[in-house]
Scaffold this motif. Sequence first.
Motif, PDB file in Angstrom:
ATOM      1  N   CYS A   1     -16.524  -6.372  -8.947  1.00  0.00           N
ATOM      2  CA  CYS A   1     -16.164  -7.304 -10.027  1.00  0.00           C
ATOM      3  C   CYS A   1     -14.850  -6.885 -10.679  1.00  0.00           C
ATOM      4  CB  CYS A   1     -17.270  -7.376 -11.068  1.00  0.00           C
ATOM      5  SG  CYS A   1     -18.702  -8.352 -10.582  1.00  0.00           S
ATOM      6  N   GLN A   2     -14.619  -5.580 -10.786  1.00  0.00           N
ATOM      7  CA  GLN A   2     -13.353  -5.110 -11.353  1.00  0.00           C
ATOM      8  C   GLN A   2     -12.179  -5.565 -10.484  1.00  0.00           C
ATOM      9  OE1 GLN A   2     -13.181  -4.091 -14.271  1.00  0.00           O
ATOM     10  NE2 GLN A   2     -14.774  -2.627 -14.781  1.00  0.00           N
ATOM     11  N   GLN A   3     -12.370  -5.562  -9.160  1.00  0.00           N
ATOM     12  CA  GLN A   3     -11.320  -6.061  -8.260  1.00  0.00           C
ATOM     13  C   GLN A   3     -11.067  -7.545  -8.515  1.00  0.00           C
ATOM     14  OE1 GLN A   3     -13.313  -4.574  -4.561  1.00  0.00           O
ATOM     15  NE2 GLN A   3     -11.184  -4.187  -4.005  1.00  0.00           N
ATOM     16  N   VAL A   4     -12.131  -8.290  -8.758  1.00  0.00           N
ATOM     17  CA  VAL A   4     -11.998  -9.722  -9.007  1.00  0.00           C
ATOM     18  C   VAL A   4     -11.269  -9.960 -10.330  1.00  0.00           C
ATOM     19  CG1 VAL A   4     -13.265 -11.878  -9.365  1.00  0.00           C
ATOM     20  CG2 VAL A   4     -13.983 -10.290  -7.572  1.00  0.00           C
ATOM     21  N   VAL A   5     -11.546  -9.140 -11.335  1.00  0.00           N
ATOM     22  CA  VAL A   5     -10.817  -9.243 -12.604  1.00  0.00           C
ATOM     23  C   VAL A   5      -9.324  -9.091 -12.342  1.00  0.00           C
ATOM     24  CG1 VAL A   5     -10.332  -8.072 -14.804  1.00  0.00           C
ATOM     25  CG2 VAL A   5     -12.694  -8.522 -14.124  1.00  0.00           C
ATOM     26  N   SER A   6      -8.972  -8.075 -11.574  1.00  0.00           N
ATOM     27  CA  SER A   6      -7.565  -7.837 -11.259  1.00  0.00           C
ATOM     28  C   SER A   6      -6.933  -9.040 -10.563  1.00  0.00           C
ATOM     29  CB  SER A   6      -7.456  -6.593 -10.366  1.00  0.00           C
ATOM     30  OG  SER A   6      -6.124  -6.385  -9.970  1.00  0.00           O
TER      31      SER A   6
ATOM     32  N   LEU B   1     -15.871 -11.494 -16.662  1.00  0.00           N
ATOM     33  CA  LEU B   1     -15.983 -10.598 -17.811  1.00  0.00           C
ATOM     34  C   LEU B   1     -17.396 -10.625 -18.393  1.00  0.00           C
ATOM     35  CD1 LEU B   1     -12.568 -11.281 -19.564  1.00  0.00           C
ATOM     36  CD2 LEU B   1     -13.199  -9.322 -18.124  1.00  0.00           C
ATOM     37  N   ALA B   2     -17.995 -11.806 -18.420  1.00  0.00           N
ATOM     38  CA  ALA B   2     -19.374 -11.912 -18.907  1.00  0.00           C
ATOM     39  C   ALA B   2     -20.329 -11.150 -17.997  1.00  0.00           C
ATOM     40  CB  ALA B   2     -19.788 -13.378 -19.010  1.00  0.00           C
ATOM     41  N   ARG B   3     -20.070 -11.210 -16.703  1.00  0.00           N
ATOM     42  CA  ARG B   3     -20.916 -10.477 -15.755  1.00  0.00           C
ATOM     43  C   ARG B   3     -20.762  -8.975 -15.954  1.00  0.00           C
ATOM     44  NH1 ARG B   3     -25.676 -11.128 -14.011  1.00  0.00           N
ATOM     45  NH2 ARG B   3     -26.074 -10.143 -12.032  1.00  0.00           N
ATOM     46  N   LEU B   4     -19.542  -8.510 -16.164  1.00  0.00           N
ATOM     47  CA  LEU B   4     -19.337  -7.087 -16.432  1.00  0.00           C
ATOM     48  C   LEU B   4     -20.024  -6.675 -17.735  1.00  0.00           C
ATOM     49  CD1 LEU B   4     -15.641  -6.610 -15.323  1.00  0.00           C
ATOM     50  CD2 LEU B   4     -17.663  -5.563 -14.288  1.00  0.00           C
ATOM     51  N   GLU B   5     -19.977  -7.558 -18.714  1.00  0.00           N
ATOM     52  CA  GLU B   5     -20.653  -7.267 -19.976  1.00  0.00           C
ATOM     53  C   GLU B   5     -22.159  -7.133 -19.763  1.00  0.00           C
ATOM     54  OE1 GLU B   5     -20.680  -9.500 -24.129  1.00  0.00           O
ATOM     55  OE2 GLU B   5     -18.676  -8.934 -23.413  1.00  0.00           O
ATOM     56  N   PHE B   6     -22.713  -7.954 -18.876  1.00  0.00           N
ATOM     57  CA  PHE B   6     -24.123  -7.853 -18.530  1.00  0.00           C
ATOM     58  C   PHE B   6     -24.441  -6.441 -18.030  1.00  0.00           C
ATOM     59  CE2 PHE B   6     -27.271  -7.882 -15.089  1.00  0.00           C
ATOM     60  CZ  PHE B   6     -28.398  -8.322 -15.773  1.00  0.00           C
ATOM     61  N   PHE B   7     -23.492  -5.857 -17.296  1.00  0.00           N
ATOM     62  CA  PHE B   7     -23.664  -4.503 -16.773  1.00  0.00           C
ATOM     63  C   PHE B   7     -23.204  -3.434 -17.767  1.00  0.00           C
ATOM     64  CE2 PHE B   7     -23.345  -6.836 -12.654  1.00  0.00           C
ATOM     65  CZ  PHE B   7     -24.589  -6.492 -12.170  1.00  0.00           C
TER      66      PHE B   7
ATOM     67  N   ASN C   1     -21.594 -23.559  -9.324  1.00  0.00           N
ATOM     68  CA  ASN C   1     -21.316 -22.980  -8.012  1.00  0.00           C
ATOM     69  C   ASN C   1     -20.225 -21.921  -8.069  1.00  0.00           C
ATOM     70  OD1 ASN C   1     -21.886 -22.670  -5.311  1.00  0.00           O
ATOM     71  ND2 ASN C   1     -20.303 -24.087  -4.669  1.00  0.00           N
ATOM     72  N   HIS C   2     -20.222 -21.151  -9.136  1.00  0.00           N
ATOM     73  CA  HIS C   2     -19.297 -20.031  -9.243  1.00  0.00           C
ATOM     74  C   HIS C   2     -20.116 -18.757  -9.274  1.00  0.00           C
ATOM     75  CE1 HIS C   2     -16.270 -17.264 -10.609  1.00  0.00           C
ATOM     76  NE2 HIS C   2     -15.384 -18.158 -10.251  1.00  0.00           N
ATOM     77  N   PRO C   3     -19.742 -17.759  -8.471  1.00  0.00           N
ATOM     78  CA  PRO C   3     -20.605 -16.589  -8.280  1.00  0.00           C
ATOM     79  C   PRO C   3     -20.755 -15.677  -9.477  1.00  0.00           C
ATOM     80  CG  PRO C   3     -18.511 -16.274  -7.194  1.00  0.00           C
ATOM     81  CD  PRO C   3     -18.549 -17.689  -7.657  1.00  0.00           C
ATOM     82  N   PHE C   4     -19.945 -15.822 -10.509  1.00  0.00           N
ATOM     83  CA  PHE C   4     -19.986 -14.816 -11.569  1.00  0.00           C
ATOM     84  C   PHE C   4     -20.444 -15.350 -12.923  1.00  0.00           C
ATOM     85  CE2 PHE C   4     -16.731 -13.487  -8.535  1.00  0.00           C
ATOM     86  CZ  PHE C   4     -17.411 -12.385  -8.036  1.00  0.00           C
TER      87      PHE C   4
END
Length: 132
Positions: A14-19, A62-68, A126-129
């Motif tokens: 997910c960090q790669q996707v943020v970048s 970012l919301a997904r990262l916050e979940f983690f 239909n968005h994975p994050f």
Amino acid sequence: PMPSPISHDVVSACQQVVSLHLTAIEFYTLAAAHFTRRGYPTLGARFAADVTEERGHLDAVLARLEFFWTPAEVTHGPAAAPCDDVPEFLRAALALETDAANTERGVITMARAAGDDARTKNDHKNHPFLPE
């Protein structure tokens, strides 16, 4: 709920996707300004809409990262938008989109393999994050 320990690789991906999304936002922002200044306001508006779309994708990741319980790493590669060379610009845009799609696909595959597929089943856009 606290995330499971199997999510470490998903978080890293997910960090790669943020970048990639930050790079895309910068790339399309440069393109929108360039084409608008050059007298192509419709094309500029199209790229401005891409910026909005990418920001929505970024917010979802970012919301997904916050979940983690993980802060985003907000570094990214340069957004070289060779606007004066239209064929090269289109190649760069395609490469950026392809890289993002492949990376996101990898995150989905990794998440499902780790047992974290409930979110994608509930994804109405239909968005994975998108968060659960």
